[in-house]
Design an enzyme around this catalytic site. Structure first.
Site, mmCIF file in Angstrom:
data_model
loop_
_atom_site.group_PDB
_atom_site.id
_atom_site.type_symbol
_atom_site.label_atom_id
_atom_site.label_comp_id
_atom_site.label_asym_id
_atom_site.label_seq_id
_atom_site.Cartn_x
_atom_site.Cartn_y
_atom_site.Cartn_z
ATOM 1 N N GLY A 296 -24.638 8.693 2.533
ATOM 2 C CA GLY A 296 -24.756 9.784 3.493
ATOM 3 C C GLY A 296 -23.578 9.980 4.417
ATOM 4 C CB ALA A 297 -20.075 9.195 4.510
ATOM 5 C CE1 TYR B 240 -35.677 11.722 9.171
ATOM 6 C CE2 TYR B 240 -36.564 11.576 11.399
ATOM 7 C CZ TYR B 240 -35.544 11.336 10.494
ATOM 8 O OH TYR B 240 -34.397 10.700 10.901
#
Length: 251
Positions: free
Chosen positions: A13-14, A161
């Site tokens: 997740g970069a 979430y």
């Protein structure tokens, strides 16, 4: 973690300039750790530019575009990093899926989408890391997951979430017991609301008064905590959910 051991970190997740994953990559690279990062829906030119930035720090760097909702993503990622850099001794599960839903809008599709990235991908990356670590000659390792403070209070309007992030906390605690004999620590970090790519001016103005330290957390704040947990100095810390959010006041 032995200082003589070459360190390779896998960060998911970069995907953009101002996010937490990018800050983690920079921080670890500044400490001489080789970087392998995943991204999704990113600008190709920026990814290449960012990769060159990391390489200029004197470490190796590889990037991979992959959809973490794919059930085979964890295996594919570990195959790629092993081929390009070697066995990682650090895994940072930073990627997440987040969409607002409440009791009116929540449906199976939203639950499945959150589960696929926040739980299945995260959990399979962890166990694949541990299986390969056990076969390697690595001495000690680090797994760092990301939570969102769901242990500290409700997140109304974020049902899927909150539920899937809460599962990460439970998984982290249990996995830490299993992997301790291998020399792998397993922790999770809640960075609190962070002023990164998702935050609008409206959200920023609403949250600012809730931080007694006078500012909202930044990606660099999160990266410093994660870098510490990935370091030799944190070898005695495992099974913890660390709330590093500047005293953020809920409610």
């Amino acid at each position: 973690m032995s200082h003589s051991q070459e360190k390779i970190a896998l960060i998911t997740g970069a995907s953009s300039q101002g996010d937490i994953g990018t800050a983690i990559c920079r921080k670890l690279a500044s400490q001489g750790i080789h970087i392998f990062f995943t991204h999704w829906n990113s600008d190709t030119a920026w990814i290449e530019e960012f990769q060159q930035e990391i390489l200029r720090m004197g470490v190796r760097c590889e990037a991979m575009k992959i959809d973490l909702s794919d059930a085979h993503a964890a295996f594919t990622i570990h195959e790629k990093i092993s081929d390009k850099l070697g066995y990682p001794s650090i895994l940072i599960n930073n990627a997440a899926h987040s969409a607002s839903d409440n009791y009116v809008s929540l449906d199976a599709k939203s639950l499945d989408e959150h589960y696929a990235v926040n739980m299945r991908s995260n959990f399979l990356l962890c166990v694949e890391f541990a299986r390969r670590f056990k076969k390697s000659n690595l001495i000690s390792g680090r797994i760092i997951n990301m939570t969102s403070g769901q242990d500290l209070g409700p997140l109304p309007g974020e049902l899927a979430y909150a539920a899937t992030k809460g599962a990460i906390s439970a998984f982290t605690r249990s996995l830490s017991q299993e992997l301790a004999p291998l020399g792998i620590t397993v922790n999770a970090v809640n960075p609190g609301p962070t002023d990164s790519t998702w935050m609008t001016d409206e959200i920023r103005n609403f949250l600012s008064p809730k931080f007694p330290m006078g500012r909202i957390g930044t990606p660099d704040d999160a990266a410093r905590m994660i870098a510490f947990l990935a370091s030799d100095e944190a070898e005695w810390i495992t099974g913890q959910i660390i709330h590093s959010e500047g005293g953020f006041i809920r409610g």
